[in-house]
Design a protein around this motif. Structure first.
Motif, PDB file in Angstrom:
ATOM      1  N   TRP A  60       0.776  -1.320  -0.056  1.00 48.10           N
ATOM      2  CA  TRP A  60      -0.172   0.064   0.068  1.00 48.10           C
ATOM      3  C   TRP A  60       0.859   1.156  -0.122  1.00 48.10           C
ATOM      4  O   TRP A  60       0.766   2.222  -0.641  1.00 48.10           O
ATOM      5  N   THR A  64       0.754   3.968  -2.841  1.00 48.19           N
ATOM      6  CA  THR A  64       0.549   5.427  -2.788  1.00 48.19           C
ATOM      7  C   THR A  64       1.657   6.312  -3.264  1.00 48.19           C
ATOM      8  O   THR A  64       1.426   7.476  -3.841  1.00 48.19           O
ATOM      9  N   GLU A  65       3.015   5.761  -3.225  1.00 46.72           N
ATOM     10  CA  GLU A  65       3.941   6.619  -3.537  1.00 46.72           C
ATOM     11  C   GLU A  65       4.026   6.649  -5.275  1.00 46.72           C
ATOM     12  O   GLU A  65       4.112   7.764  -5.720  1.00 46.72           O
ATOM     13  N   LEU A  67       1.464   6.343  -7.097  1.00 46.13           N
ATOM     14  CA  LEU A  67       0.257   7.426  -7.295  1.00 46.13           C
ATOM     15  C   LEU A  67       0.595   8.704  -7.118  1.00 46.13           C
ATOM     16  O   LEU A  67       0.288   9.722  -7.975  1.00 46.13           O
ATOM     17  N   GLU A  68       1.294   9.146  -6.251  1.00 47.48           N
ATOM     18  CA  GLU A  68       1.731  10.558  -5.986  1.00 47.48           C
ATOM     19  C   GLU A  68       2.906  10.976  -7.112  1.00 47.48           C
ATOM     20  O   GLU A  68       2.536  12.143  -7.460  1.00 47.48           O
ATOM     21  N   THR A  73      -5.039  10.305 -10.585  1.00 49.12           N
ATOM     22  CA  THR A  73      -5.891  10.546  -9.504  1.00 49.12           C
ATOM     23  C   THR A  73      -6.212   9.628  -8.742  1.00 49.12           C
ATOM     24  O   THR A  73      -6.185   8.345  -9.051  1.00 49.12           O
ATOM     25  N   GLN A  74      -6.620   9.858  -7.619  1.00 46.19           N
ATOM     26  CA  GLN A  74      -7.083   8.605  -6.671  1.00 46.19           C
ATOM     27  C   GLN A  74      -8.352   8.263  -7.177  1.00 46.19           C
ATOM     28  O   GLN A  74      -8.673   6.937  -6.938  1.00 46.19           O
ATOM     29  N   GLU A  75      -9.066   8.934  -7.980  1.00 45.50           N
ATOM     30  CA  GLU A  75     -10.684   8.261  -8.540  1.00 45.50           C
ATOM     31  C   GLU A  75     -10.189   7.350  -9.717  1.00 45.50           C
ATOM     32  O   GLU A  75     -11.022   6.467  -9.716  1.00 45.50           O
ATOM     33  N   PHE A  77      -7.095   5.413  -9.525  1.00 47.71           N
ATOM     34  CA  PHE A  77      -6.311   4.586  -8.844  1.00 47.71           C
ATOM     35  C   PHE A  77      -7.189   3.615  -8.021  1.00 47.71           C
ATOM     36  O   PHE A  77      -7.143   2.219  -7.882  1.00 47.71           O
ATOM     37  N   SER A  78      -7.960   4.054  -7.208  1.00 52.59           N
ATOM     38  CA  SER A  78      -8.850   3.561  -6.022  1.00 52.59           C
ATOM     39  C   SER A  78      -9.624   2.016  -6.925  1.00 52.59           C
ATOM     40  O   SER A  78      -9.460   0.986  -6.035  1.00 52.59           O
ATOM     41  N   LYS A  82      -9.360  -1.773  -5.570  1.00 53.57           N
ATOM     42  CA  LYS A  82     -10.750  -2.638  -5.209  1.00 53.57           C
ATOM     43  C   LYS A  82     -10.785  -3.876  -6.082  1.00 53.57           C
ATOM     44  O   LYS A  82     -11.373  -4.848  -5.514  1.00 53.57           O
TER      45      LYS A  82
END
Length: 136
Positions: A60, A64-65, A67-68, A73-75, A77-78, A82
């Motif tokens: 995780w 997250t790294e 992703l940044e 975007t989190q939208e 990636f999430s 899932k």
């Protein structure tokens, strides 16, 4: 802080040991008490999940790294995370149903997992559609 590869190797061996011991016990129990063998199998699954939690934290943090740094975007990636979770849970639950001799329930679990995957994929489909519209 342990090296991720060493952590995973150690975790892998622990998970394999738990599964093998659980499988051996289930073989003996299945003859006399199939319901207890099934409960044992479910408990082994939970125990293995508890063992791999440390590895999941490491994954995780890495994701997250990425992703940044990648600007995703989190939208978007999430849903990917899932989907992987849904696939793993669906497969495990389906196999437990199959072990219990409930093939129909296993099929339903897999169908629900597929449907859940489609639902959480909707933001990805929307983003792809918007990208295509922008190109036209």
């Amino acid at each position: 802080h342990q090296e991720p590869v060493l952590l995973m190797t150690d975790t892998l061996w622990k998970a394999i040991a738990i599964c093998l011991i659980g499988a051996l016990l289930a073989v003996f129990l299945k003859k006399t008490s199939p319901d207890v063998a099934l409960v044992l199998a479910a408990c082994v699954c939970v125990a293995v999940l508890a063992v791999i939690v440390k590895g999941l934290e490491e994954v995780w943090q890495f994701l997250t790294e990425v992703l940044e740094r990648g600007g995703m975007t989190q939208e978007l990636f999430s849903p990917l995370i899932k989907i992987v979770g849904i696939a793993l849970i669906t497969r495990t639950a389906g196999e437990l149903c199959r072990d219990a001799g409930q093939g129909a329930l296993s099929g339903i679990v897999e169908t629900v997992g597929g449907f859940a995957t489609i639902l959480v994929s909707i933001p990805l489909f929307r983003a792809a559609w918007e990208l295509l519209e922008g190109l036209l």
